[in-house]
Design an enzyme around this catalytic site. Structure first.
Site, PDB file in Angstrom:
ATOM      1  N   ASP A  61      29.033  41.662  31.447  1.00 24.59           N
ATOM      2  CA  ASP A  61      28.885  40.543  32.372  1.00 24.59           C
ATOM      3  C   ASP A  61      28.070  40.888  33.612  1.00 24.59           C
ATOM      4  OD1 ASP A  61      30.174  38.339  31.298  1.00 24.59           O
ATOM      5  OD2 ASP A  61      32.153  39.066  31.866  1.00 24.59           O
TER       6      ASP A  61
HETATM    7  C1  BGC Z   1      33.720  42.166  36.304  1.00 23.08           C
HETATM    8  C2  BGC Z   1      33.592  42.050  34.815  1.00 23.08           C
HETATM    9  C3  BGC Z   1      34.126  40.733  34.356  1.00 23.08           C
HETATM   10  C4  BGC Z   1      33.555  39.586  35.159  1.00 23.08           C
HETATM   11  C5  BGC Z   1      34.237  38.321  34.737  1.00 23.08           C
HETATM   12  C6  BGC Z   1      33.116  40.975  36.989  1.00 23.08           C
HETATM   13  O1  BGC Z   1      33.303  41.076  38.358  1.00 23.08           O
HETATM   14  O2  BGC Z   1      33.082  43.363  36.717  1.00 23.08           O
HETATM   15  O3  BGC Z   1      34.297  43.102  34.197  1.00 23.08           O
HETATM   16  O4  BGC Z   1      33.751  40.563  33.038  1.00 23.08           O
HETATM   17  O5  BGC Z   1      33.734  39.794  36.526  1.00 23.08           O
HETATM   18  O6  BGC Z   1      33.890  37.256  35.475  1.00 23.08           O
HETATM   19  C1  NOJ Z   2      35.688  41.669  31.211  1.00 23.65           C
HETATM   20  C2  NOJ Z   2      35.361  40.334  30.642  1.00 23.65           C
HETATM   21  O1  NOJ Z   2      36.566  39.611  30.409  1.00 23.65           O
HETATM   22  C3  NOJ Z   2      34.587  40.468  29.351  1.00 23.65           C
HETATM   23  O2  NOJ Z   2      34.221  39.206  28.877  1.00 23.65           O
HETATM   24  C4  NOJ Z   2      33.375  41.341  29.545  1.00 23.65           C
HETATM   25  O3  NOJ Z   2      32.750  41.509  28.295  1.00 23.65           O
HETATM   26  C5  NOJ Z   2      33.748  42.684  30.135  1.00 23.65           C
HETATM   27  N1  NOJ Z   2      34.526  42.498  31.330  1.00 23.65           N
HETATM   28  C6  NOJ Z   2      32.527  43.548  30.443  1.00 23.65           C
HETATM   29  O4  NOJ Z   2      31.765  43.019  31.466  1.00 23.65           O
END
Ligand code: BGC
Ligand code: NOJ
Length: 812
Positions: free
Chosen positions: A484
């Site tokens: 993400d």
């Molecule tokens: C986090 C990710 C997560 C995303 C979801 C980010 O701040 O680092 O792990 O998937 O938020 O919105």
């Molecule tokens: C947490 C999120 O829930 C997931 O959708 C994502 O793939 C991972 N973080 C990595 O960014």
């Protein structure tokens, strides 16, 4: 250092000190009513939706930690006031123990010859929480104590409850009836729902107004009513409604008293109107209280709950020479997969319950871990997810659990999303043999007029990738793929826009090698599913597209020693030796190799060696290396994280599992298992003071080698890590893989292993599989005997007779 131990026979983790490195929590609930409970009784409850139906109040980020609300009990013993769960009074206990089990938590505390044991659980098919309290006089003189209970009501909408005080301090309403305190505040609409807290004995007194109970300036640790040993019998009127009982208890030496407290939720039919604003229809509450009128009834319900879990966990069981591995596979990993199914990413000690809905990619991946336990609910979940897919094959990134509608604010364009749906459906059909799901008429965008068979959804998912290719013939990344925070299209965002809210604009060309790897890996599964279900032409078409993608990856996606991660929007390589920082990323190595890329020409092994060399640490594999030490506008959020945290070179336990799978595919069982043990919670137990999170469940992330707090975990419980690690260990390493016509046996294990047994319940049959490894190899099945007969291939044919089958697998 350890703070407790595993009691495998009872399927419990036993915490032996109240000062764990962080609150170590558990979840109660299996269907609609859920609770979070820490080892000292902190946490909260909600019905279905942690944001909109919050039952009790909890303050996140509170100081002191974990004293922001919970189910609190107090004992007043001759002016000595203490809490049997340690919190909130925090007075020293002579003995403390917390047992987190499958859907229940039992906390025992004793002081001055009073021992109190409280078992918290949410019974099956019950919208409420039971607290069975056992108080015992362990001394040799009479004791006269007063027991106080306490919960604080949340005014239903957890977000509004924390922000809209000008309104909410006027709305609180309660009703008292005998030992029951009803919370009946309405929330901006007439819903006709209420909560209650009751005990199965007459009370000495009660409180329902927080200020009367605590005193205006006191905390939960020193409520004035408890300090004086006397309830105020307050009836809340606005401000902060609570529910507290007091009961005078006399105990002879050795005597025990048992009480059952019920914290319940009732939703009446809307037309079943309140008789007047002051009198609610309590019929359902009365019935619920009747169900738990005695301690025996509570014990029976707890037994039903443990039977339920025993049954769920019996579908995949392992006997191996490694205790830590056994307890992960048999108990805790499967348990975490079920919790993740129930909660998605909504409510944990790191997710506030008001943030996210159900993630499309998250829920599809979660399914891989719980499918064998509850295939029917997996089917339902698949249809819910597919119903939020868009007509072009893309998908809403999230949907709301109550409405099941796609979230417009977040929208779609995360270009990995559609492929995960294919993987989930493939896994479902392999587990169940139920091809009929492919025919289920399923709406696009929740619009029934746009419904099509599920198979058509899969086709659109597949085509979404090929309809969105970039200049190198690789998939466009969109707003982000699985990672993400790798926001390769973010540099042209409007001020104030975030990657979550931006919509991708024309001319954006960033491409993802990770999605390419996924496309090859999942695409092959798609092609096979199509063949198996009779769509041979579609299968051939898919295979052609996959070959094209394989070529594109090997031509433009391999960087000499490992797979590239992406091309940014300027066409520059990401995750390449040419980069200053972030030269190698984990995701593309895992998924490309799982798709079989680079296996025939040594490139996969080369990439895996680079992973170990550059990403390997004793606590797991970091996500990328070198970590970003400055902000790169063309990479976005990833480079905003300090080095070693989260997506910037943190140890993301989710994709560590992809490398385990890749190592297994490449035949290196020792490496695969080595990586498994570096992050599996039971193996982190011995250094809990560094790791800090629960040693019985995975955390999303462990700080990487570039971080100041290397080895410290965060974000425990709700993470795709649970399902992927379960897949890695059970299917890729132990090698017991559900397949269309039976169970494929394909282990990739450490050479030193001699033997292990897996009992797998599969579509109503039971397969007792003994794997023997006399020649000490990692991979290769020499013979497979099913009920004494040699099988034609490494697949145990599905018998479908509901019987137990003995299988002997000899590796070599
Ligand atoms: C986090 C990710 C997560 C995303 C979801 C980010 O701040 O680092 O792990 O998937 O938020 O919105
Ligand atoms: C947490 C999120 O829930 C997931 O959708 C994502 O793939 C991972 N973080 C990595 O960014």
């Amino acid at each position: 250092m350890q703070y407790g131990y595993f009691d495998d026979a009872r399927k419990e983790y036993v915490i032996t000190t109240e000062s764990t490195p962080y609150p170590w929590i558990n979840y109660l609930g299996t269907q609609d009513y859920f609770s979070l409970i820490s080892n000292t009784g902190g946490g909260y409850s909600f019905y279905k939706d942690a944001k909109l139906r919050r039952i009790t109040r909890f303050r996140y980020n509170n100081v002191p930690l974990d004293l922001g609300g919970g189910r609190y009990y107090y004992i007043y013993d001759d002016k000595d006031v203490w809490s049997p769960g340690f919190a909130p009074v925090k007075k020293k206990l002579d003995r403390y123990e917390c047992r987190h089990g499958m859907g229940y938590t039992k906390i025992t505390g004793s002081r001055n010859n009073i021992e109190t044991e409280i078992t918290f659980f949410v019974p099956i098919d019950f919208n409420g929480e039971v607290h069975k309290v056992v108080v015992k006089n362990t001394g040799d003189s009479d004791k006269n104590i007063t027991l106080f209970s306490f919960v604080e009501w949340c005014l239903w909408n957890a977000q509004d409850d924390q922000t809209n005080f000008q309104r909410n301090f006027n709305t609180g309403e309660v009703e008292i009836e005998g030992s029951t305190i009803y919370h009946k505040t309405e929330y901006k609409e007439r819903r006709n729902h209420y909560a209650f807290f009751s005990v199965n004995a007459p009370v000495t007194g009660f409180d329902s107004d927080r200020e009367s109970f605590l005193g205006t300036y006191n905390g939960f640790d020193n409520p004035e009513a408890v300090l004086e040993g006397k309830s105020r019998n307050s009836v809340a009127d606005g401000w902060s409604p609570i529910a507290s009982h007091s009961l005078d208890i006399s105990l002879k030496p050795g005597e025990t008293k048992e009480l059952v407290f019920i914290l319940g939720y009732v939703e009446n039919a809307l037309e079943d109107k309140w008789e007047s604003k002051n009198v609610i229809n309590k019929t359902k509450a009365h019935k619920m209280l009747e169900e738990f009128a005695t301690a025996e009834k509570a014990d029976e319900a707890l037994k039903r709950l443990t039977d339920y879990w025993d049954d769920l966990l019996s579908r995949y069981t392992l006997v191996s020479g490694e205790d830590k591995l056994n307890r992960m596979v048999n108990i805790w990993n499967q348990y975490q997969c079920m919790v993740t199914f129930n909660l998605s990413r909504s409510a944990s000690y790191f997710e506030s319950g008001i943030g996210r809905g159900m993630g499309f990619r998250d829920s599809n991946q979660d399914l891989l871990g719980f499918l064998h336990q509850i295939p029917d609910r997996a089917r339902e979940r698949i249809i819910d997810l597919a119903s939020t897919q868009l007509e072009d094959g893309g998908a809403y990134h999230q949907y709301q659990p109550l409405t099941k509608r796609g979230n417009d604010e977040i929208g779609g364009n995360f270009n990995d999303d559609p492929l995960w749906l294919i993987l989930a459906v493939v896994a479902y059909v392999k587990e169940t043999g139920d091809y009929s799901i492919l025919k289920v008429s399923t709406p696009f965008d929740n619009d029934e007029s746009k419904a099509a068979p599920l198979a058509e959804h899969l086709k659109r998912s597949f085509d979404h990738v090929i309809n969105n290719l970039g200049p190198h013939g690789l998939p466009l990344i969109g707003r982000a793929d699985w990672n993400d925070c790798l926001n390769l299209n973010c540099f042209s965002m409007e001020p104030g826009e975030s990657f979550q809210t931006s919509t991708s604009k024309d001319g954006r060309v960033a491409e993802s090698v990770m999605i390419a790897g996924m496309f090859v890996y999942i695409g092959k599964e798609y092609a096979e599913l199509m063949k198996k279900s009779g769509s041979v032409e579609e299968s051939i078409r898919a295979e052609k597209e996959i070959s094209r993608m394989e070529k594109a990856v090997m031509e433009h996606g391999y960087d000499g020693e490992w797979f590239l991660r992406a091309y940014d929007d300027f066409g520059k390589k990401v995750g390449s030796k040419e980069c200053e920082e972030g030269k190698i990323f984990i995701e593309s190595q895992g998924l490309c190799i799982m798709g079989g890329l680079g296996l025939s020409d040594g490139k996969a092994i080369q990439a895996l060696d680079a992973v170990e060399e550059r990403l390997g640490t004793k606590y797991g594999l970091v996500l990328n290396n070198p970590a970003f030490t400055k902000y790169y506008v063309e990479y976005g959020e990833i480079s905003t994280y300090p080095a070693g945290y989260k997506e910037n070179a943190g140890i993301f336990c989710h994709n560590n599992a992809w490398i385990m799978c890749a190592e297994a595919v490449a035949g290196r069982g020792d490496k695969a298992f080595d990586y498994y043990t570096r992050i599996a919670p039971a193996y982190t137990e011995e250094y809990s003071e560094i790791h800090r999170m629960e040693p019985y469940v995975y955390s999303q992330m462990v700080a990487g080698k570039d971080a100041k707090r290397f080895g410290e975990a965060k974000n425990s419980w709700l993470t795709g890590t649970a399902s992927w690690n379960f897949v890695a260990i059970t299917q890729y390493i132990l090698g017991i893989k559900p397949d269309y016509d039976g169970i494929l046996v394909d282990p990739a294990i450490p050479k030193a292993w001699d033997t292990y047994q897996v009992t797998r319940r599969f579509r109503g049959d039971t397969y007792k599989i003994t794997v023997k490894n006399p020649e000490h190899v990692s991979k290769g099945v020499k013979s497979l005997l099913v009920d004494g007969k040699e099988a034609a291939s490494a697949v145990i044919p599905y018998a479908g007779d509901g019987k137990v089958h003995e299988v002997t697998v000899t590796m070599g």
